[in-house]
Design a protein around this motif. Structure first.
Motif, PDB file in Angstrom:
ATOM      1  N   ASN A 100      63.909  38.886  -5.957  1.00  0.00           N
ATOM      2  CA  ASN A 100      64.041  38.741  -7.405  1.00  0.00           C
ATOM      3  C   ASN A 100      64.042  37.260  -7.790  1.00  0.00           C
ATOM      4  OD1 ASN A 100      64.497  39.659 -10.036  1.00  0.00           O
ATOM      5  ND2 ASN A 100      66.729  39.566  -9.806  1.00  0.00           N
ATOM      6  N   ARG A 101      62.947  36.812  -8.382  1.00  0.00           N
ATOM      7  CA  ARG A 101      62.792  35.378  -8.707  1.00  0.00           C
ATOM      8  C   ARG A 101      62.164  35.185 -10.076  1.00  0.00           C
ATOM      9  NH1 ARG A 101      61.717  31.959  -3.904  1.00  0.00           N
ATOM     10  NH2 ARG A 101      62.484  33.165  -2.143  1.00  0.00           N
ATOM     11  N   PRO A 102      62.373  34.004 -10.661  1.00  0.00           N
ATOM     12  CA  PRO A 102      61.698  33.688 -11.919  1.00  0.00           C
ATOM     13  C   PRO A 102      60.223  33.340 -11.672  1.00  0.00           C
ATOM     14  CG  PRO A 102      62.964  31.810 -11.167  1.00  0.00           C
ATOM     15  CD  PRO A 102      63.230  32.913 -10.186  1.00  0.00           C
ATOM     16  N   LYS A 103      59.460  33.316 -12.775  1.00  0.00           N
ATOM     17  CA  LYS A 103      58.044  32.934 -12.688  1.00  0.00           C
ATOM     18  C   LYS A 103      57.780  31.795 -13.681  1.00  0.00           C
ATOM     19  CE  LYS A 103      56.415  36.963 -14.022  1.00  0.00           C
ATOM     20  NZ  LYS A 103      57.516  37.899 -14.268  1.00  0.00           N
ATOM     21  N   GLY A 104      56.569  31.305 -13.652  1.00  0.00           N
ATOM     22  CA  GLY A 104      56.084  30.393 -14.695  1.00  0.00           C
ATOM     23  C   GLY A 104      56.853  29.094 -14.831  1.00  0.00           C
ATOM     24  N   ILE A 188      78.766  37.782  -5.852  1.00  0.00           N
ATOM     25  CA  ILE A 188      77.807  36.777  -6.342  1.00  0.00           C
ATOM     26  C   ILE A 188      76.446  36.990  -5.679  1.00  0.00           C
ATOM     27  CG2 ILE A 188      77.248  34.302  -6.248  1.00  0.00           C
ATOM     28  CD1 ILE A 188      80.291  33.791  -6.660  1.00  0.00           C
ATOM     29  N   GLU A 189      76.447  37.225  -4.390  1.00  0.00           N
ATOM     30  CA  GLU A 189      75.206  37.489  -3.655  1.00  0.00           C
ATOM     31  C   GLU A 189      74.477  38.694  -4.273  1.00  0.00           C
ATOM     32  OE1 GLU A 189      74.180  35.494  -1.219  1.00  0.00           O
ATOM     33  OE2 GLU A 189      72.365  36.682  -0.855  1.00  0.00           O
ATOM     34  N   GLY A 190      75.238  39.730  -4.600  1.00  0.00           N
ATOM     35  CA  GLY A 190      74.653  40.923  -5.214  1.00  0.00           C
ATOM     36  C   GLY A 190      74.082  40.646  -6.596  1.00  0.00           C
ATOM     37  N   TYR A 191      74.770  39.799  -7.369  1.00  0.00           N
ATOM     38  CA  TYR A 191      74.321  39.507  -8.744  1.00  0.00           C
ATOM     39  C   TYR A 191      72.887  38.956  -8.767  1.00  0.00           C
ATOM     40  CZ  TYR A 191      74.069  37.255 -13.354  1.00  0.00           C
ATOM     41  OH  TYR A 191      73.665  36.852 -14.603  1.00  0.00           O
ATOM     42  N   PHE A 192      72.535  38.174  -7.746  1.00  0.00           N
ATOM     43  CA  PHE A 192      71.190  37.595  -7.718  1.00  0.00           C
ATOM     44  C   PHE A 192      70.088  38.655  -7.650  1.00  0.00           C
ATOM     45  CE2 PHE A 192      73.534  33.737  -6.859  1.00  0.00           C
ATOM     46  CZ  PHE A 192      72.788  32.800  -7.562  1.00  0.00           C
ATOM     47  N   ASN A 193      70.407  39.834  -7.132  1.00  0.00           N
ATOM     48  CA  ASN A 193      69.421  40.922  -7.110  1.00  0.00           C
ATOM     49  C   ASN A 193      69.246  41.566  -8.483  1.00  0.00           C
ATOM     50  OD1 ASN A 193      68.900  41.019  -4.172  1.00  0.00           O
ATOM     51  ND2 ASN A 193      71.090  41.472  -4.113  1.00  0.00           N
ATOM     52  N   LEU A 194      70.183  41.288  -9.384  1.00  0.00           N
ATOM     53  CA  LEU A 194      70.226  41.977 -10.678  1.00  0.00           C
ATOM     54  C   LEU A 194      69.720  41.118 -11.834  1.00  0.00           C
ATOM     55  CD1 LEU A 194      73.814  43.508 -10.324  1.00  0.00           C
ATOM     56  CD2 LEU A 194      71.630  44.679  -9.952  1.00  0.00           C
ATOM     57  N   ILE A 195      69.543  39.829 -11.601  1.00  0.00           N
ATOM     58  CA  ILE A 195      69.181  38.941 -12.723  1.00  0.00           C
ATOM     59  C   ILE A 195      67.870  39.402 -13.365  1.00  0.00           C
ATOM     60  CG2 ILE A 195      68.529  36.585 -13.390  1.00  0.00           C
ATOM     61  CD1 ILE A 195      70.343  35.550 -11.147  1.00  0.00           C
ATOM     62  N   ASN A 196      67.901  39.587 -14.676  1.00  0.00           N
ATOM     63  CA  ASN A 196      66.702  39.978 -15.427  1.00  0.00           C
ATOM     64  C   ASN A 196      65.920  38.710 -15.783  1.00  0.00           C
ATOM     65  OD1 ASN A 196      64.788  40.805 -17.244  1.00  0.00           O
ATOM     66  ND2 ASN A 196      66.142  42.192 -18.358  1.00  0.00           N
ATOM     67  N   TRP A 197      65.064  38.285 -14.850  1.00  0.00           N
ATOM     68  CA  TRP A 197      64.370  37.004 -15.029  1.00  0.00           C
ATOM     69  C   TRP A 197      63.424  37.025 -16.217  1.00  0.00           C
ATOM     70  CZ3 TRP A 197      66.168  32.647 -13.479  1.00  0.00           C
ATOM     71  CH2 TRP A 197      66.922  32.556 -12.297  1.00  0.00           C
ATOM     72  N   ASP A 198      62.868  38.201 -16.557  1.00  0.00           N
ATOM     73  CA  ASP A 198      61.995  38.250 -17.745  1.00  0.00           C
ATOM     74  C   ASP A 198      62.792  37.855 -18.983  1.00  0.00           C
ATOM     75  OD1 ASP A 198      59.656  39.108 -16.415  1.00  0.00           O
ATOM     76  OD2 ASP A 198      60.491  41.135 -16.297  1.00  0.00           O
ATOM     77  N   HIS A 199      64.020  38.379 -19.066  1.00  0.00           N
ATOM     78  CA  HIS A 199      64.884  38.066 -20.206  1.00  0.00           C
ATOM     79  C   HIS A 199      65.304  36.590 -20.206  1.00  0.00           C
ATOM     80  CE1 HIS A 199      67.957  38.473 -23.243  1.00  0.00           C
ATOM     81  NE2 HIS A 199      68.872  38.033 -22.405  1.00  0.00           N
ATOM     82  N   ILE A 200      65.658  36.071 -19.035  1.00  0.00           N
ATOM     83  CA  ILE A 200      66.093  34.670 -18.940  1.00  0.00           C
ATOM     84  C   ILE A 200      64.923  33.733 -19.282  1.00  0.00           C
ATOM     85  CG2 ILE A 200      67.147  32.897 -17.435  1.00  0.00           C
ATOM     86  CD1 ILE A 200      68.961  35.374 -17.908  1.00  0.00           C
ATOM     87  N   GLU A 201      63.712  34.110 -18.819  1.00  0.00           N
ATOM     88  CA  GLU A 201      62.528  33.304 -19.157  1.00  0.00           C
ATOM     89  C   GLU A 201      62.275  33.298 -20.663  1.00  0.00           C
ATOM     90  OE1 GLU A 201      60.587  34.626 -14.966  1.00  0.00           O
ATOM     91  OE2 GLU A 201      59.249  34.723 -16.693  1.00  0.00           O
ATOM     92  N   ASP A 202      62.500  34.449 -21.321  1.00  0.00           N
ATOM     93  CA  ASP A 202      62.344  34.504 -22.789  1.00  0.00           C
ATOM     94  C   ASP A 202      63.347  33.586 -23.478  1.00  0.00           C
ATOM     95  OD1 ASP A 202      60.235  36.214 -22.822  1.00  0.00           O
ATOM     96  OD2 ASP A 202      61.433  38.024 -23.183  1.00  0.00           O
ATOM     97  N   LEU A 203      64.596  33.627 -23.025  1.00  0.00           N
ATOM     98  CA  LEU A 203      65.615  32.740 -23.603  1.00  0.00           C
ATOM     99  C   LEU A 203      65.164  31.295 -23.479  1.00  0.00           C
ATOM    100  CD1 LEU A 203      69.020  34.168 -22.219  1.00  0.00           C
ATOM    101  CD2 LEU A 203      68.102  34.398 -24.547  1.00  0.00           C
TER     102      LEU A 203
END
Ligand code: MN
Length: 212
Positions: A100-104, A188-203
């Motif tokens: 689970n990673r960000p893009k762009g 904390i380790e588990g949270y990284f699997n859950l991050i909604n990167w599409d949403h964070i990228e929009d923010l």
């Protein structure tokens, strides 16, 4: 969704089971239905007798704490912060994804600021794990798009220092204790699997609206 008084409890953008196995449904029920609801109810009670403040949204209340009536400053910091931070937190997650990673652009800025995605993950994990007592680890951005990791105690927020929060990692025990007990690092380790990167990228893309 109303953005000022009376504040409302946000609906979760997913089912209670959606974050398993990393965050279990029972924790989510307590965290959202009880803890967040208490912050919402407390905030409305505090503001009830201050009609002058009824048009303010959460960021406005939070950046202006020092000019609010003195007798409610601490209570607003704790409870408006509690609502604002939790709204961000619950919106920051979705069902788990592998790798689970960000893009762009955001991915590039993360590499630039922290060396690599792994470097970012390590720094946010350490800052969050190291927050003494209750609080949050944060990925924040500035008007120019640069990134920074920080932590705050209690329900304090990073806003008001020219920073806009992107990722709010809630490390209060109520966020993880039912499942992980004292093992904050595993949560904390588990949270990284859950991050909604599409949403964070929009923010991140729309940060201009926040800094207006
Ligand atoms: Mn919480």
């Amino acid at each position: 969704m109303k953005e000022s008084y009376p504040f409302e409890l946000i609906a979760l953008p997913y089912e209670y089971e959606a974050l398993e196995p990393y965050i279990d449904a029972e924790t989510l029920h307590y965290h959202h239905d009880r803890h967040l609801k208490t912050y919402v109810d407390n905030l409305n009670n505090i503001l009830k007798d201050y009609p002058r403040l009824h048009s303010m949204n959460l960021p406005t209340l939070l950046v202006n704490i020092e000019v609010l009536p003195q007798e409610i400053q601490t209570a607003v910091r704790n409870n408006a912060g509690g609502v604002f931070n939790h709204n961000l937190y619950f919106s920051s997650m979705r069902s788990p994804r592998e790798d689970n990673r960000p893009k762009g652009e955001l991915a590039e800025k993360i590499d630039k600021a922290f060396g690599s995605f792994e470097g970012f993950k390590k720094e946010l994990s350490q800052k969050s794990a190291g927050q003494f007592g209750s609080g949050y680890g944060w990925l924040v951005t500035h008007r120019d798009g640069s990134l920074c990791i920080m932590s705050t105690p209690n329900q304090n927020t990073p806003i008001g220092f020219g920073t806009m929060p992107l990722i709010p990692l809630d490390v209060w025990e109520h966020a993880y204790y039912l499942k992980y007990k004292n093992l904050r690092k595993e949560y904390i380790e588990g949270y990284f699997n859950l991050i909604n990167w599409d949403h964070i990228e929009d923010l991140y893309k729309n940060r201009g609206n926040f800094f207006k």
